[in-house]
Enzyme design. Structure first.
Site, PDB file in Angstrom:
ATOM      1  N   CYS A   2      18.591   6.600  -7.336  1.00  0.00           N
ATOM      2  CA  CYS A   2      19.949   6.163  -7.650  1.00  0.00           C
ATOM      3  C   CYS A   2      20.506   7.035  -8.762  1.00  0.00           C
ATOM      4  O   CYS A   2      19.826   7.903  -9.289  1.00  0.00           O
ATOM      5  CB  CYS A   2      19.938   4.701  -8.087  1.00  0.00           C
ATOM      6  SG  CYS A   2      19.008   3.612  -6.968  1.00  0.00           S
ATOM      7  N   ARG A  27      22.703  11.012  -4.920  1.00  0.00           N
ATOM      8  CA  ARG A  27      21.429  10.370  -5.243  1.00  0.00           C
ATOM      9  C   ARG A  27      21.348   8.940  -4.727  1.00  0.00           C
ATOM     10  O   ARG A  27      20.284   8.311  -4.799  1.00  0.00           O
ATOM     11  CB  ARG A  27      21.224  10.373  -6.763  1.00  0.00           C
ATOM     12  CG  ARG A  27      21.107  11.758  -7.366  1.00  0.00           C
ATOM     13  CD  ARG A  27      20.961  11.686  -8.869  1.00  0.00           C
ATOM     14  NE  ARG A  27      19.677  11.123  -9.257  1.00  0.00           N
ATOM     15  CZ  ARG A  27      18.630  11.826  -9.649  1.00  0.00           C
ATOM     16  NH1 ARG A  27      18.702  13.133  -9.676  1.00  0.00           N
ATOM     17  NH2 ARG A  27      17.520  11.254  -9.995  1.00  0.00           N
ATOM     18  N   TRP A  74      20.827   3.386  -4.246  1.00  0.00           N
ATOM     19  CA  TRP A  74      20.114   3.577  -2.979  1.00  0.00           C
ATOM     20  C   TRP A  74      19.139   2.416  -2.885  1.00  0.00           C
ATOM     21  O   TRP A  74      18.219   2.290  -3.691  1.00  0.00           O
ATOM     22  CB  TRP A  74      19.379   4.915  -2.984  1.00  0.00           C
ATOM     23  CG  TRP A  74      18.732   5.266  -1.681  1.00  0.00           C
ATOM     24  CD1 TRP A  74      19.305   5.910  -0.615  1.00  0.00           C
ATOM     25  CD2 TRP A  74      17.379   5.009  -1.306  1.00  0.00           C
ATOM     26  NE1 TRP A  74      18.389   6.054   0.401  1.00  0.00           N
ATOM     27  CE2 TRP A  74      17.205   5.518   0.001  1.00  0.00           C
ATOM     28  CE3 TRP A  74      16.294   4.393  -1.943  1.00  0.00           C
ATOM     29  CZ2 TRP A  74      15.982   5.437   0.683  1.00  0.00           C
ATOM     30  CZ3 TRP A  74      15.095   4.305  -1.273  1.00  0.00           C
ATOM     31  CH2 TRP A  74      14.938   4.829   0.023  1.00  0.00           C
ATOM     32  N   ASN A 100      17.086   2.773 -12.271  1.00  0.00           N
ATOM     33  CA  ASN A 100      16.502   3.545 -11.175  1.00  0.00           C
ATOM     34  C   ASN A 100      15.010   3.294 -11.175  1.00  0.00           C
ATOM     35  O   ASN A 100      14.391   3.265 -12.240  1.00  0.00           O
ATOM     36  CB  ASN A 100      16.731   5.044 -11.355  1.00  0.00           C
ATOM     37  CG  ASN A 100      18.190   5.438 -11.280  1.00  0.00           C
ATOM     38  OD1 ASN A 100      19.025   4.646 -10.861  1.00  0.00           O
ATOM     39  ND2 ASN A 100      18.487   6.659 -11.678  1.00  0.00           N
ATOM     40  N   GLY A 101      14.404   3.169  -9.994  1.00  0.00           N
ATOM     41  CA  GLY A 101      12.966   2.949  -9.918  1.00  0.00           C
ATOM     42  C   GLY A 101      12.634   1.630  -9.257  1.00  0.00           C
ATOM     43  O   GLY A 101      13.474   0.997  -8.610  1.00  0.00           O
ATOM     44  N   GLU A 483      10.521  22.728   9.681  1.00  0.00           N
ATOM     45  CA  GLU A 483      11.688  22.607   8.818  1.00  0.00           C
ATOM     46  C   GLU A 483      12.968  22.501   9.655  1.00  0.00           C
ATOM     47  O   GLU A 483      13.884  21.746   9.315  1.00  0.00           O
ATOM     48  CB  GLU A 483      11.759  23.803   7.862  1.00  0.00           C
ATOM     49  CG  GLU A 483      13.055  23.904   7.062  1.00  0.00           C
ATOM     50  CD  GLU A 483      13.332  22.748   6.132  1.00  0.00           C
ATOM     51  OE1 GLU A 483      14.461  22.686   5.612  1.00  0.00           O
ATOM     52  OE2 GLU A 483      12.426  21.900   5.920  1.00  0.00           O
ATOM     53  N   LYS A 487      15.639  19.373   9.460  1.00  0.00           N
ATOM     54  CA  LYS A 487      17.069  19.482   9.175  1.00  0.00           C
ATOM     55  C   LYS A 487      17.893  18.752  10.227  1.00  0.00           C
ATOM     56  O   LYS A 487      18.848  18.045   9.909  1.00  0.00           O
ATOM     57  CB  LYS A 487      17.495  20.951   9.132  1.00  0.00           C
ATOM     58  CG  LYS A 487      17.175  21.646   7.848  1.00  0.00           C
ATOM     59  CD  LYS A 487      18.015  21.089   6.693  1.00  0.00           C
ATOM     60  CE  LYS A 487      17.330  21.401   5.382  1.00  0.00           C
ATOM     61  NZ  LYS A 487      16.115  20.621   5.132  1.00  0.00           N
ATOM     62  N   GLU A 490      17.539  14.890   9.804  1.00  0.00           N
ATOM     63  CA  GLU A 490      18.064  14.222   8.622  1.00  0.00           C
ATOM     64  C   GLU A 490      19.577  14.256   8.526  1.00  0.00           C
ATOM     65  O   GLU A 490      20.168  13.355   7.916  1.00  0.00           O
ATOM     66  CB  GLU A 490      17.418  14.767   7.346  1.00  0.00           C
ATOM     67  CG  GLU A 490      17.649  16.216   7.032  1.00  0.00           C
ATOM     68  CD  GLU A 490      16.835  16.668   5.806  1.00  0.00           C
ATOM     69  OE1 GLU A 490      16.350  15.818   5.056  1.00  0.00           O
ATOM     70  OE2 GLU A 490      16.704  17.887   5.622  1.00  0.00           O
ATOM     71  N   HIS A 506      -1.127  21.071  25.634  1.00  0.00           N
ATOM     72  CA  HIS A 506      -2.086  20.017  25.286  1.00  0.00           C
ATOM     73  C   HIS A 506      -1.409  18.670  25.064  1.00  0.00           C
ATOM     74  O   HIS A 506      -1.897  17.842  24.286  1.00  0.00           O
ATOM     75  CB  HIS A 506      -2.884  20.441  24.055  1.00  0.00           C
ATOM     76  CG  HIS A 506      -3.642  21.716  24.250  1.00  0.00           C
ATOM     77  ND1 HIS A 506      -4.782  21.802  25.012  1.00  0.00           N
ATOM     78  CD2 HIS A 506      -3.395  22.979  23.814  1.00  0.00           C
ATOM     79  CE1 HIS A 506      -5.225  23.048  25.026  1.00  0.00           C
ATOM     80  NE2 HIS A 506      -4.390  23.781  24.306  1.00  0.00           N
ATOM     81  N   LYS A 603      18.945  12.366  -2.503  1.00  0.00           N
ATOM     82  CA  LYS A 603      18.525  13.718  -2.850  1.00  0.00           C
ATOM     83  C   LYS A 603      17.202  13.759  -3.599  1.00  0.00           C
ATOM     84  O   LYS A 603      16.297  14.496  -3.241  1.00  0.00           O
ATOM     85  CB  LYS A 603      19.622  14.380  -3.694  1.00  0.00           C
ATOM     86  CG  LYS A 603      19.330  15.818  -4.097  1.00  0.00           C
ATOM     87  CD  LYS A 603      19.306  16.728  -2.884  1.00  0.00           C
ATOM     88  CE  LYS A 603      19.141  18.169  -3.270  1.00  0.00           C
ATOM     89  NZ  LYS A 603      18.996  19.031  -2.078  1.00  0.00           N
TER      90      LYS A 603
END
Length: 608
Positions: A2, A27, A74, A100-101, A483, A487, A490, A506, A603
């Protein structure tokens, strides 16, 4: 994950709080709120479910105060709602707190506080802090003492800022696992969880350490530990420009940051290439040649894109330095009780330098006597301070949640590390010159790829409505595929999977169909023929293929192709990744996604 801001000084706090929250919205962005108090006391609060713009619209013109705190959230405890938004108040509305946390013993504390008469209005763990601090403040102690006493009962991670209606001349902040930065102004002070909220107002900042608190007043600050010992923090200077936090005419921060990569790579390389000895200058590693020769293994730790950059880094180190290297998720590392070897070098990767899982992994290695280097973008961050040495990326601020320029600069940093290690070991001067020359050429080659943005946008529009996408690559190409899939997932929310091209037979080949296109990385290297054979296997099963290649495959093997300039084989993955960033971006735009703030993500991940 956050965002926190706070202000105390002679001006109205509200404009700074709202602007600071807007800059920190990457964030966390499911709800937001502010609280202010005047010199005569009393706390006014406004908070809403939604974005910072919704909060700004809900704040009345008379909402003023010389001291204030703000938060953009968040969610971890409780759904996004007005009630669960921060700041949270105690029942007497004397104490306001943003956090935050995660408070791990919140349920236990909530039960005890409820038994003592506290009435909870939200589902959050944070509200526990407000009631705890208020209980101690009611005993007539200074606010910092009340906060210290409350935190002594808390288990978990936190970055907090606290207001007291009866002591409006101060803000008390504390850090344990979640960043808090103080900004020093002229007879005013600022607080934020990230310097991006501060750079318009001050370049002088102080980073709190874990277990540290600060009392912030308009004329200065005092820092101290949880057991009341005074600490002494010297300010550092932020060198990022305010323009870095604006879109600069681009539609999104993500597109801007993709196009900034030639410059960010130049900054990462700046002053670090030694053409005379065909090596790299990396004095920040704090390792001399004798110590480097004693290293028998390299372990790279990161999360998300940092983990995939670490995979590319491990490949570079093995190829150029011939030292066994491996990358693994930092989030898993410490839970498997890892064996820490004296001759192993650990490298922690984090754009923010505050990623909690990576920081915890660093601390686990150091607790067991290991040596850790950091590859981070943010100067003065927790991981940078915790490590024994390392490399700053100098990529510049990265605002969009999805990492692009920091990812690329991280891989460039690993190329420098691999070159440096290799020249100390057995990499020949000729090969060293080959890599130095290729690194110098990267910025212009990236510009060549970026010039294809419009053409890639047309391809992205064609593929965006697929039910999913497969990304494949061999050896050096496999981390690039991972990667690329990351991208796309997300920011466009299109399901994507990455596999080694050699593994298709396989199992994953069963998924191939016209509805599931494949993005194939086809560099012109020693595995070209094998990659072309794989394309034939996909086409034989009616699969669509988008090739990212140095040479256009035959029409029967690929429906579309994005051509990429050729570098040296070891560095080809850097350039092969750039089109995948543009593909994901343009697909997300075609689907109408919130590109810079994808759902459910933030982020800087400062919680487990």
């Amino acid at each position: 994950m956050c965002g926190i801001v706070a202000y105390i000084g002679p001006k109205d706090a509200t404009p700074f709080l709202l602007e600071g929250l807007a800059r920190l919205e990457y964030r966390g962005y499911d709800s937001a709120g502010v609280a202010v108090t005047g010199r005569t006391g009393g706390i006014k609060v406004r908070k809403v479910k939604g974005r910072v713009a919704d909060l700004a619209a809900a704040v009345p013109a008379r909402f003023k105060g010389a001291t204030g705190i703000g938060h953009t959230r968040w969610a971890t405890h409780g759904v996004p709602s007005d009630a669960n938004a921060h700041p949270h108040l105690d029942n007497a509305e004397r104490i306001a707190v943003v956090h935050n946390g995660i408070i791990e013993n919140a349920d236990e504390l909530r039960a005890k506080l409820t038994a003592d008469g506290a009435v909870f209005r939200s589902e959050t763990d944070t509200e526990v802090l407000g009631h705890l601090i208020a209980a101690h403040a009611a005993e007539g102690v200074e606010l910092e003492e009340a906060v210290r006493a409350a935190l002594g009962k808390v288990v978990g991670t936190y970055g907090i800022a606290v207001l007291d209606a009866e002591q409006p001349d101060r803000i008390v902040v504390a850090r344990n696992g979640s960043p808090i930065v103080l900004g020093i102004g002229e007879k005013e002070m600022f607080v934020a969880s990230d310097v991006s909220a501060l750079v318009r107002y001050t370049r002088q900042v102080v980073h709190l350490e874990d277990g540290e608190l600060a009392t912030v007043r308009a004329d200065g600050f005092r820092t101290f530990t949880e057991d009341a010992r005074t600490t002494h923090r010297q300010p550092s200077t932020v060198d990022w420009e305010i323009d870095s936090y604006d879109t600069g005419g681009y539609e999104h921060f993500l597109l801007k940051e993709i196009h900034e990569q030639p410059g960010s790579v130049e900054r990462t390389l700046g002053g670090r290439l030694d053409e005379r000895f065909a090596t790299a200058h990396l004095g920040g590693l704090n390792l001399d040649a004798r110590e480097l020769r004693e290293i028998r293994r390299v372990k790279i730790l990161g999360c998300g894109s940092a983990y995939y950059a670490g995979e590319m880094g491990a490949q570079l180190i093995e190829e150029l330095a011939r030292i066994p290297a491996h990358s693994e998720p930092a989030s898993e590392f410490r839970y498997r009780n890892p064996v820490i070897e004296a001759d192993t070098l650990y490298i922690a990767v984090s754009q923010s330098g505050e990623t909690y899982d990576t920081l915890a992994a660093v601390q686990e290695v150091k607790r067991k006597g290991g040596r850790v280097l950091g590859v981070v973008n943010t100067v003065g961050s927790a991981i940078a301070r915790e490590c024994d040495g390392g490399i700053y990326l100098h990529a510049g601020p990265e605002i969009s949640v999805a990492s692009t320029k920091a990812f690329t600069s991280t891989v460039v940093a690993f190329a420098l590390i691999a070159l440096h290690f290799g020249r100390i070991h057995d990499l020949s001067p000729a090969d060293g010159r080959r890599i130095v020359s290729a690194l110098k050429a990267l910025p212009d080659q990236i510009r060549e790829v970026l010039a294809q943005s419009d053409a890639i946008a047309e391809l992205a529009a064609e593929y965006a409505d697929s039910e999913g996408m497969m990304f494949i690559g061999r050896v050096r190409g496999y981390p690039v595929a991972r990667e690329g899939a990351q991208k796309l997932k997300e920011i466009s929310y299109v399901h994507a999977e990455a596999y080694p091209a050699s593994e298709l037979k396989h199992g994953p080949l069963a998924l191939i169909s016209p509805e599931l296109p494949t993005v194939a990385l086809v560099p012109d290297d020693e595995l070209l023929d094998k990659n072309l054979t794989t394309l034939g296997e996909i086409k034989a099963r009616s699969g669509r293929v988008l090739a990212v290649a140095h040479r256009r495959p035959e029409a029967k093997l690929a429906d579309h192709c994005i051509l990429v300039p050729k570098s040296e084989p070891e560095l080809d993955p850097l350039l092969l990744n750039i089109p995948l960033q543009l593909l994901a971006y343009h697909a997300a735009v075609a689907l109408g996604r919130d590109v810079d703030k994808p759902r459910n993500l933030a982020k800087s991940v400062t919680v487990e």
